[in-house]
Enzyme design. Structure first.
Site, PDB file in Angstrom:
ATOM      1  N   CYS A   1       2.801   2.548   6.070  1.00 16.85           N
ATOM      2  CA  CYS A   1       4.109   1.867   6.080  1.00 16.85           C
ATOM      3  C   CYS A   1       5.268   2.803   6.407  1.00 16.85           C
ATOM      4  CB  CYS A   1       4.360   1.194   4.735  1.00 16.85           C
ATOM      5  SG  CYS A   1       3.159  -0.080   4.366  1.00 16.85           S
TER       6      CYS A   1
ATOM      7  N   HIS B   1      11.946  -0.378   4.031  1.00 18.41           N
ATOM      8  CA  HIS B   1      10.628  -0.953   4.267  1.00 18.41           C
ATOM      9  C   HIS B   1      10.514  -2.221   3.423  1.00 18.41           C
ATOM     10  CE1 HIS B   1       6.472  -1.709   4.661  1.00 18.41           C
ATOM     11  NE2 HIS B   1       6.131  -1.268   3.458  1.00 18.41           N
TER      12      HIS B   1
ATOM     13  N   ASN C   1       5.130  -8.048   4.402  1.00 16.55           N
ATOM     14  CA  ASN C   1       5.042  -6.606   4.629  1.00 16.55           C
ATOM     15  C   ASN C   1       4.305  -6.363   5.950  1.00 16.55           C
ATOM     16  OD1 ASN C   1       4.391  -3.889   4.663  1.00 16.55           O
ATOM     17  ND2 ASN C   1       3.721  -3.811   2.533  1.00 16.55           N
TER      18      ASN C   1
HETATM   19  N1  ACO Z   1      -1.001 -15.298  -7.162  1.00 17.96           N
HETATM   20  C1  ACO Z   1      -1.039 -15.518  -8.481  1.00 17.96           C
HETATM   21  N2  ACO Z   1      -1.326 -14.541  -9.376  1.00 17.96           N
HETATM   22  C2  ACO Z   1      -1.583 -13.319  -8.881  1.00 17.96           C
HETATM   23  C3  ACO Z   1      -1.568 -13.034  -7.510  1.00 17.96           C
HETATM   24  C4  ACO Z   1      -1.271 -14.089  -6.630  1.00 17.96           C
HETATM   25  N3  ACO Z   1      -1.213 -13.923  -5.291  1.00 17.96           N
HETATM   26  N4  ACO Z   1      -1.862 -11.725  -7.333  1.00 17.96           N
HETATM   27  C5  ACO Z   1      -2.051 -11.195  -8.546  1.00 17.96           C
HETATM   28  N5  ACO Z   1      -1.883 -12.156  -9.501  1.00 17.96           N
HETATM   29  C6  ACO Z   1      -1.991 -12.032 -10.942  1.00 17.96           C
HETATM   30  C7  ACO Z   1      -2.855 -10.867 -11.376  1.00 17.96           C
HETATM   31  O1  ACO Z   1      -4.217 -11.217 -11.364  1.00 17.96           O
HETATM   32  C8  ACO Z   1      -2.339 -10.606 -12.763  1.00 17.96           C
HETATM   33  O2  ACO Z   1      -2.911 -11.550 -13.635  1.00 17.96           O
HETATM   34  P1  ACO Z   1      -3.302 -11.153 -15.141  1.00 17.96           P
HETATM   35  O3  ACO Z   1      -2.020 -10.773 -15.816  1.00 17.96           O
HETATM   36  O4  ACO Z   1      -3.907 -12.412 -15.663  1.00 17.96           O
HETATM   37  O5  ACO Z   1      -4.260  -9.991 -15.010  1.00 17.96           O
HETATM   38  C9  ACO Z   1      -0.837 -10.934 -12.661  1.00 17.96           C
HETATM   39  O6  ACO Z   1      -0.701 -11.743 -11.478  1.00 17.96           O
HETATM   40  C10 ACO Z   1       0.045  -9.715 -12.546  1.00 17.96           C
HETATM   41  O7  ACO Z   1      -0.494  -8.864 -11.564  1.00 17.96           O
HETATM   42  P2  ACO Z   1       0.225  -7.503 -11.174  1.00 17.96           P
HETATM   43  O8  ACO Z   1      -0.573  -6.800 -10.121  1.00 17.96           O
HETATM   44  O9  ACO Z   1       0.569  -6.732 -12.411  1.00 17.96           O
HETATM   45  O10 ACO Z   1       1.564  -8.083 -10.520  1.00 17.96           O
HETATM   46  P3  ACO Z   1       2.850  -7.305 -10.052  1.00 17.96           P
HETATM   47  O11 ACO Z   1       4.027  -7.861 -10.715  1.00 17.96           O
HETATM   48  O12 ACO Z   1       2.670  -5.808 -10.080  1.00 17.96           O
HETATM   49  O13 ACO Z   1       2.950  -7.740  -8.503  1.00 17.96           O
HETATM   50  C11 ACO Z   1       2.490  -6.794  -6.345  1.00 17.96           C
HETATM   51  C12 ACO Z   1       1.910  -7.397  -7.623  1.00 17.96           C
HETATM   52  C13 ACO Z   1       3.326  -7.831  -5.660  1.00 17.96           C
HETATM   53  C14 ACO Z   1       1.345  -6.356  -5.435  1.00 17.96           C
HETATM   54  C15 ACO Z   1       3.376  -5.579  -6.685  1.00 17.96           C
HETATM   55  O14 ACO Z   1       2.698  -4.744  -7.612  1.00 17.96           O
HETATM   56  C16 ACO Z   1       3.757  -4.729  -5.483  1.00 17.96           C
HETATM   57  O15 ACO Z   1       4.553  -5.139  -4.670  1.00 17.96           O
HETATM   58  N6  ACO Z   1       3.272  -3.486  -5.383  1.00 17.96           N
HETATM   59  C17 ACO Z   1       3.697  -2.509  -4.378  1.00 17.96           C
HETATM   60  C18 ACO Z   1       3.235  -2.837  -2.992  1.00 17.96           C
HETATM   61  C19 ACO Z   1       3.657  -1.720  -2.048  1.00 17.96           C
HETATM   62  O16 ACO Z   1       4.803  -1.296  -2.024  1.00 17.96           O
HETATM   63  N7  ACO Z   1       2.739  -1.137  -1.280  1.00 17.96           N
HETATM   64  C20 ACO Z   1       3.054   0.014  -0.461  1.00 17.96           C
HETATM   65  C21 ACO Z   1       3.256  -0.319   0.940  1.00 17.96           C
HETATM   66  S1  ACO Z   1       1.858  -1.141   1.668  1.00 17.96           S
HETATM   67  C22 ACO Z   1       1.064  -0.050   2.792  1.00 17.96           C
HETATM   68  O17 ACO Z   1       1.290   1.114   2.853  1.00 17.96           O
HETATM   69  C23 ACO Z   1      -0.002  -0.649   3.686  1.00 17.96           C
END
Ligand code: ACO
Length: 323
Positions: free
Chosen positions: A114, A250, A280
């Site tokens: 990214c 980003h 993204n």
């Molecule tokens: N729909 C519904 N529920 C979901 C989904 C979904 N699509 N995805 C995950 N959940 C659930 C999980 O299973 C979890 O359930 P549980 O509490 O029963 O275990 C709950 O939602 C919370 O999951 P988290 O992973 O803790 O959710 P979070 O608030 O952290 O959001 C996300 C997840 C959006 C992925 C976030 O962590 C994020 O944006 N991370 C950073 C991404 C990023 O910047 N990546 C770098 C760039 S990408 C690259 O380089 C290619």
């Protein structure tokens, strides 16, 4: 030594739009969860047979048109991508030929996930600064839909396809004012696509050929790391937070973007946000956002922009730009 300045921007999004509502029918998710946790409403998905190079060519041509230049004026082409058309030649060489840029220009791809566009901008501005090139195209282009596990709700709702490009050229006045890049390969297990050719073509399936991310852990590192590199950029240039006109981040998650804006004490109306419509798009996301805000008239000549990215590697960085 000369400076490098952005002369034109361009971008391309595939026609197919995939909404959160459609994803509700594919995996156990909801429009509400995706919007509240990420800010994404929809993303674009490449058509069957539509490649990274196809998208990069259109974005680059639009940037050339905006710059009022022909492909033959370009002597450096850098494509940042994790999803190239072929093993080789590079996507940059493929688009060189398709754009009609003359033989002899330097063309190569870079891989920094990214952060790839910022890394490419850094390289191109150094080439220009040292006299190794006069006019460059830097493209970020991705077909991430090809490396998604469409049964994994924790990743497939996040990503989209697209391409963005800038033309930069030698200038007497600063354009790419400074760049601040970093990497930490020790964090690889948190975010990867763990399949590769040199592993000897292991059988390709959803367990190894798709994006794996420990999103919650990545989120925390991203917020902390981006805050630090924003400070580094302001200090290196002896700038106050109020000196920045536009944050062009980003587009991974609206909550990460908002945390960086808070760090800059910047109201969200000075932040270019496209994550709601693009998802993204990895290396493409910053040039897509930049082109959006240039074309709708928000970003004006001489505005001070802070571009920032964080991605797999981990890699991260900023570019301070006088547009
Ligand atoms: N729909 C519904 N529920 C979901 C989904 C979904 N699509 N995805 C995950 N959940 C659930 C999980 O299973 C979890 O359930 P549980 O509490 O029963 O275990 C709950 O939602 C919370 O999951 P988290 O992973 O803790 O959710 P979070 O608030 O952290 O959001 C996300 C997840 C959006 C992925 C976030 O962590 C994020 O944006 N991370 C950073 C991404 C990023 O910047 N990546 C770098 C760039 S990408 C690259 O380089 C290619």
């Amino acid at each position: 030594m000369s400076y490098a300045r952005i002369k034109g921007t361009g971008s391309y999004l595939p026609a197919r739009v995939l909404s959160n509502q459609e994803l509700e029918r594919i995996v156990d998710t909801s429009d509400r969860w995706i919007r509240e946790r990420t800010g994404i409403r929809e993303r674009h998905i490449a058509a069957d047979g539509e490649t990274c190079g196809d998208m990069a060519t259109v974005a680059a041509q639009r940037a050339l048109d905006a710059a009022g230049l022909a492909a033959s004026d370009i002597d450096l082409i850098i494509v940042a991508t994790a999803t190239p058309d072929q093993v080789f030649p590079s996507t940059a060489c493929l688009i060189q030929q398709r754009l009609g840029a003359g033989p002899g220009a330097i063309a190569f791809d870079i891989s920094a996930a990214c952060s790839g566009f910022i890394f490419g901008l850094d390289l191109a501005s150094r080439y220009i600064g040292s006299g190794g090139a006069r006019r460059a195209i830097v493209v970020g282009a991705e077909t991430l839909s090809r490396v998604l596990d469409w049964t994994d709700r924790s990743t497939c709702v996040l990503f989209g396809d697209g391409a963005g490009a800038v033309v930069i050229e030698a200038s007497q006045t600063p354009g790419i004012v400074s760049t601040h890049l970093h990497s930490d390969g020790g964090q690889e297990p948190l975010l990867n696509v763990p399949w590769g050719i040199s592993q000897g073509y292991p059988a390709l399936d959803a367990s190894n050929g798709t994006i794996k991310m420990r999103g919650n852990e990545v989120f925390k590192v991203a917020v902390r790391t981006l805050g630090a590199v924003v400070d580094e950029t302001l200090e290196a240039n002896d700038l106050q937070r109020t000196d920045i006109d536009w944050l062009v981040p980003h587009q991974a998650n609206i909550r990460i973007i908002a945390a960086t804006a808070r760090k800059l004490a910047m109201p969200m109306d000075q932040v270019v946000v496209t994550v709601d419509r693009h998802g993204n798009t990895s290396a493409a996301s910053i040039p897509l956002a930049l082109d959006t805000a240039v074309r709708d008239g928000r970003i004006q000549a001489d505005d001070t922009l802070l571009l920032e990215a964080f991605g797999a590697g981990f890699t991260w960085g900023t570019a301070l730009v006088r547009y």
